[in-house]
Structures are given as structure tokens and as C-alpha cells.
Design an enzyme around this catalytic site. Structure first.
Site, short mmCIF file in Angstrom:
data_model
loop_
_atom_site.label_atom_id
_atom_site.label_comp_id
_atom_site.label_asym_id
_atom_site.label_seq_id
_atom_site.Cartn_x
_atom_site.Cartn_y
_atom_site.Cartn_z
N ARG A 166 -34.06 -2.41 19.01
CA ARG A 166 -33.07 -2.27 16.79
C ARG A 166 -31.87 -2.74 17.52
NH1 ARG A 166 -37.42 -0.41 17.37
NH2 ARG A 166 -37.43 1.44 17.03
N SER A 238 -35.10 7.49 11.78
CA SER A 238 -33.92 7.91 12.83
C SER A 238 -32.38 7.85 12.90
CB SER A 238 -34.67 7.21 13.82
OG SER A 238 -35.79 7.47 13.91
N GLU A 334 -28.72 4.30 15.45
CA GLU A 334 -29.34 3.41 14.80
C GLU A 334 -29.31 2.76 13.05
OE1 GLU A 334 -33.35 4.20 15.88
OE2 GLU A 334 -34.24 2.50 13.71
C1 LIG Z 1 -38.94 7.25 6.08
C2 LIG Z 1 -38.20 6.29 7.13
C3 LIG Z 1 -38.67 5.96 8.41
C4 LIG Z 1 -38.54 4.53 9.44
N1 LIG Z 1 -39.30 4.97 9.81
C5 LIG Z 1 -38.68 3.42 10.64
C6 LIG Z 1 -39.55 3.09 11.75
O1 LIG Z 1 -40.79 3.99 12.02
N2 LIG Z 1 -39.14 1.87 12.83
C7 LIG Z 1 -38.14 1.48 12.16
O2 LIG Z 1 -37.34 0.89 13.39
N3 LIG Z 1 -37.04 1.79 11.27
C8 LIG Z 1 -37.35 2.87 10.48
N4 LIG Z 1 -36.95 3.43 9.40
C9 LIG Z 1 -35.88 2.30 9.08
C10 LIG Z 1 -35.77 1.59 8.12
O3 LIG Z 1 -36.66 1.25 6.96
C11 LIG Z 1 -35.92 0.08 8.71
O4 LIG Z 1 -34.32 -0.61 9.60
C12 LIG Z 1 -35.80 -1.07 7.58
O5 LIG Z 1 -36.53 -2.53 8.18
C13 LIG Z 1 -34.24 -1.49 7.07
O6 LIG Z 1 -34.84 -2.54 6.08
P1 LIG Z 1 -34.21 -2.53 4.33
O7 LIG Z 1 -35.04 -3.40 3.71
O8 LIG Z 1 -34.09 -1.50 3.84
O9 LIG Z 1 -32.27 -2.46 5.18
P2 LIG Z 1 -31.42 -2.50 4.31
O10 LIG Z 1 -31.33 -0.52 4.86
O11 LIG Z 1 -31.46 -2.54 3.09
O12 LIG Z 1 -30.16 -3.22 5.51
C14 LIG Z 1 -29.79 -2.54 6.98
C15 LIG Z 1 -29.62 -3.90 7.13
O13 LIG Z 1 -29.52 -4.92 7.29
C16 LIG Z 1 -28.78 -6.21 6.55
N5 LIG Z 1 -29.57 -6.48 6.05
C17 LIG Z 1 -30.86 -6.04 5.11
N6 LIG Z 1 -31.34 -7.49 4.88
C18 LIG Z 1 -30.48 -8.50 4.58
C19 LIG Z 1 -30.92 -9.79 4.76
N7 LIG Z 1 -31.90 -9.88 3.67
N8 LIG Z 1 -30.18 -10.64 4.99
C20 LIG Z 1 -29.29 -10.33 6.10
N9 LIG Z 1 -29.36 -8.61 6.61
C21 LIG Z 1 -29.94 -7.78 5.15
C22 LIG Z 1 -28.40 -4.76 5.86
O14 LIG Z 1 -26.69 -6.02 5.75
C23 LIG Z 1 -27.43 -3.76 6.60
O15 LIG Z 1 -26.95 -4.39 7.80
C24 LIG Z 1 -36.66 4.54 9.23
C25 LIG Z 1 -36.81 4.63 7.58
C26 LIG Z 1 -37.11 5.79 6.30
C27 LIG Z 1 -35.76 5.80 5.44
#
Ligand SMILES: Cc1cc2nc3c(=O)[nH]c(=O)nc-3n(C[C@H](O)[C@H](O)[C@H](O)COP(=O)(O)OP(=O)(O)OC[C@H]3O[C@@H](n4cnc5c(N)ncnc54)[C@H](O)[C@@H]3O)c2cc1C
Length: 338
Positions: A166, A238, A334
Site C-alpha cells: 500500500r 481497510s 492505510e
Molecule cells: C469497500 C471498499 C473496499 C476496498 N477494498 C480494497 C482492497 O481490497 N484492496 C485495496 O488495496 N484497497 C481497497 N480499498 C481502498 C480503495 O478502494 C483503493 O485504495 C483505491 O485504489 C483508491 O482509489 P481512488 O480513485 O478512490 O483514490 P482516492 O481515494 O480518490 O485517493 C487516494 C489517494 O490517491 C491520490 N490520487 C488518486 N488519484 C490520483 C491521481 N490521478 N494522481 C495523483 N494522486 C491521486 C489521492 O490524492 C489520495 O492521496 C477499498 C475501499 C472500499 C471503500
């Protein structure tokens, strides 16, 4: 007043984060292209900026005083192929699950275990998402980004991305906006089905030689039965990382808690499931006002409706301190706290 017409002022972020926190951004805009992204950044040179994906891994603890740019650059394009692999470019704003669907449609392997993880391709890259013994970094070739500090576009190799558990360079480089990611998928299956629950589910379905769709369906089924639906219960998956401790500390811990699970990590390190530690402290299913710990999985904090980000952060801190005092293990978040 907003300078750029596509920018919204005093924007509620409630529908842009899966915790459903009602914090506001002073300014908010979507960037659907690199040109648009650069234009937005140059329109507000003196304001703090934050790049957002789908908001599935952030906790908003206050209103953001600057410009939040939702990276919405779409697209999945075929680049070229070699004997065993197909190479793609995916826009950072593309929903991650669209890439899974693309892989299923074209019978491409390597990301099937990562199905149903919410978020965008960009977010997946920042967090180096992982599930069921697979990690995003295994399929990354390169990452294209715009560095607003230097006003340049860059391409980082996979090594330069410094992926870890992560972890990536992007978590520590707030000036980097990921624009797209080069992805290498396999033409032949190489399934990883050893994770507890997968084999059992296959057996239940009478599947002995699984197809790509079988694997995806089994994992989707397991996830749907275990994880809260963000549309019904705000959460960000998580909340904490699984801590790594030394083998010596793990063995000492086992003397007091013979059932403590642990997974060897090399270098005399052992990864301990944070959910187990939290559950042992009595947190599973506990509610604190508008938020609480999910009843089926102690690693997930939930918003029962109107929680503020700070309430959830306070709960997280209480959990961290009880795990620290019971087990002498510190839990790292995380989720990105903003
Ligand atoms: C129900 C649920 C289940 C999940 N299961 C998992 C799992 O099994 N495994 C896992 O690893 N994660 C899991 N996650 C966490 C999450 O889904 C991941 O971390 C996901 O990849 C975040 O993507 P996002 O686009 O929503 O990022 P955001 O939440 O919008 O951003 C997260 C971080 O990334 C940065 N960011 C996002 N996009 C960019 C970009 N284009 N350029 C620069 N910075 C950027 C943001 O600034 C922030 O710091 C889960 C979440 C939920 C709600």
C-alpha cells in the site's frame, strides 16, 4: 469567485468520498484531459491543491481551503502485444472495475484477483492496491504524470514508482498528478487461488478447472459477502495497514496469544492481521455516536450517516492506542487523511 468557469465554489464533497463525509472544497473541478488539468492548475497558482480519484481511500477531516481536482481522464487503449502479453494504457480517471471488465472481455489475465476494489486506475496506482495475494504493481509498466511543481510531464518506470505494501512514491509526492498508466496483462492464465476461501468457494460451485470468469465471480461473491456496500454504509475499506513486526516480537506475542495469526514476510519479519488485533481489543461491531467498527470486519470503520471526518479520526486514534497498549504494536493508517 472562481476564475475558471468549470470550477465550482464551496462544493460539498459528500458524493465524492465513499465515507460520505460532508466536508467542502473551496474550489472543485474535474480534469478530463491533461490540457484541462494544466489549465486548472495554472488558473490557481497560489492555492493548495489536492488530486482526487473516486474518494474511496480518503478521510476528509476538514473543509479543504484550496482547489480539489478530480482526475477524470478516461480511456483504455490497446498499445501492442508480444507472445505472452498485451500492453495497454489506462487513463488515471478510468474506474478500476472497467479495466477488470476489459480484461474479462479480452481474456486477459493478471488483475482478476483485484476485482471489485472501488476507485480509479490513478488511485489504484497511488495505493498499490492489493487483494487475495495479488498487487497492482505486478502489472504496471510505467506511469505518466504531470508534476505541477516543475510544470512538466514525466514518465516513471515501475522501479521509479517505488511500490511497496500500500505504498508508492505518489503517496509522498503531492505535486504529481497521475495521468495514465501502462499496464501489461497476460494472454495465458496463471491463477492465484491459494487465499483462504477461494478454493472452498470453487469446490462449492463444482469448478475444478476455473476460467477467468469463474475466478472473478468467486472473488466478487466473497467480497460482496464480507465488505459493506458503500452506498448503504460509508467506509473506505481497510482503515489500517497490517503491521509488520520482528519474528522475535511475534514469538513473544505468541506466548501470550497462541492464536495470533502471522504471515512470514522475509527478513525475519511477520505480518500480523490488523483486524485480528483490533478484534482482540473488543472493537468489532462497537459504535461511537455516528461512526463505528464494522460488525463483520474490525479493520473497517463505518459512517452510520452523519459522522464528521474528525469523529472517525478520533475513533481510529482510540483503536490505535488500545492496540498499542495491549500488544505494543503501532497501527498505521492505510486511508489518506486530509
Ligand atoms: C469497500 C471498499 C473496499 C476496498 N477494498 C480494497 C482492497 O481490497 N484492496 C485495496 O488495496 N484497497 C481497497 N480499498 C481502498 C480503495 O478502494 C483503493 O485504495 C483505491 O485504489 C483508491 O482509489 P481512488 O480513485 O478512490 O483514490 P482516492 O481515494 O480518490 O485517493 C487516494 C489517494 O490517491 C491520490 N490520487 C488518486 N488519484 C490520483 C491521481 N490521478 N494522481 C495523483 N494522486 C491521486 C489521492 O490524492 C489520495 O492521496 C477499498 C475501499 C472500499 C471503500
Amino acid at each position: 469567485m472562481a476564475i475558471n468557469p468549470s470550477v465550482i465554489e464551496d462544493f460539498s464533497l459528500k458524493s465524492n468520498n465513499t465515507f460520505a463525509i460532508s466536508a467542502k472544497a473551496k474550489y472543485f473541478a474535474q480534469a478530463k484531459s491533461v490540457v484541462c488539468l494544466k489549465n486548472l492548475i495554472s488558473s490557481y497558482p497560489h492555492l493548495p491543491k489536492f488530486f482526487l480519484g473516486a474518494g474511496s481511500n480518503v478521510l476528509l477531516t476538514q473543509d479543504f481551503p484550496g482547489l480539489i481536482i478530480k482526475i477524470a481522464i478516461p480511456g483504455i487503449s490497446y498499445l501492442y502485444e508480444q507472445e505472452d502479453n498485451v500492453f495497454l494504457e489506462a487513463g488515471a480517471g478510468e474506474p478500476w472495475e472497467n479495466l477488470i471488465d476489459y480484461a474479462i472481455q479480452h481474456q486477459l489475465y493478471g488483475i482478476e484477483n483485484l476485482t471489485l476494489i472501488p476507485g480509479t486506475v490513478g488511485g489504484a496506482c497511488v495505493q498499490n492496491i492489493g487483494a487475495y495475494s495479488a498487487e497492482f504493481q505486478e502489472v504496471v509498466e510505467w506511469v505518466k504524470l504531470y508534476d505541477m511543481a516543475e510544470n512538466v510531464e514525466k514518465i516513471l518506470t515501475k522501479q521509479e514508482c517505488q511500490f511497496g505494501y500500500r505504498e508508492s512514491i505518489f503517496k509522498h509526492s503531492p505535486s504529481f498528478a497521475i495521468v495514465s498508466v501502462g499496464i501489461r496483462l497476460n494472454k495465458k492464465p496463471c491463477f492465484r487461488l491459494q487465499y483462504p476461501g477461494i478454493k472452498e468457494e470453487m469446490q462449492k460451485r463444482g469448478v475444478s478447472t476455473p476460467t477467468l470468469l469463474d475466478v472473478v465471480e468467486v472473488i466478487r461473491n466473497i467480497r460482496n459477502s464480507k465488505l459493506p456496500d458503500t452506498k448503504k454504509l460509508g467506509n473506505a475499506g481497510s482503515f489500517f495497514k497490517n503491521p509488520k513486526i520482528s519474528l522475535k516480537q511475534y514469538e513473544e506475542l505468541r506466548q501470550s496469544y497462541p492464536l495470533v495469526p502471522g504471515f512470514p514476510e522475509g527478513d525475519n519479519q511477520v505480518k500480523v492481521p490488523a483486524g485480528w488485533l483490533i478484534e482482540q481489543c473488543g472493537w468489532k461491531g462497537k459504535r461511537r455516536g455516528n461512526c463505528g467498527v464494522y460488525e463483520k470486519q474490525a479493520l473497517i470503520l463505518v459512517n452510520y450517516g452523519e459522522a464528521q471526518g474528525n469523529e472517525i479520526l478520533l475513533l481510529a486514534k482510540e483503536i490505535q492506542s488500545s492496540v498499542q497498549s495491549k500488544f505494543h504494536i503501532s497501527l498505521e493508517t492505510e486511508v489518506v487523511i486530509l
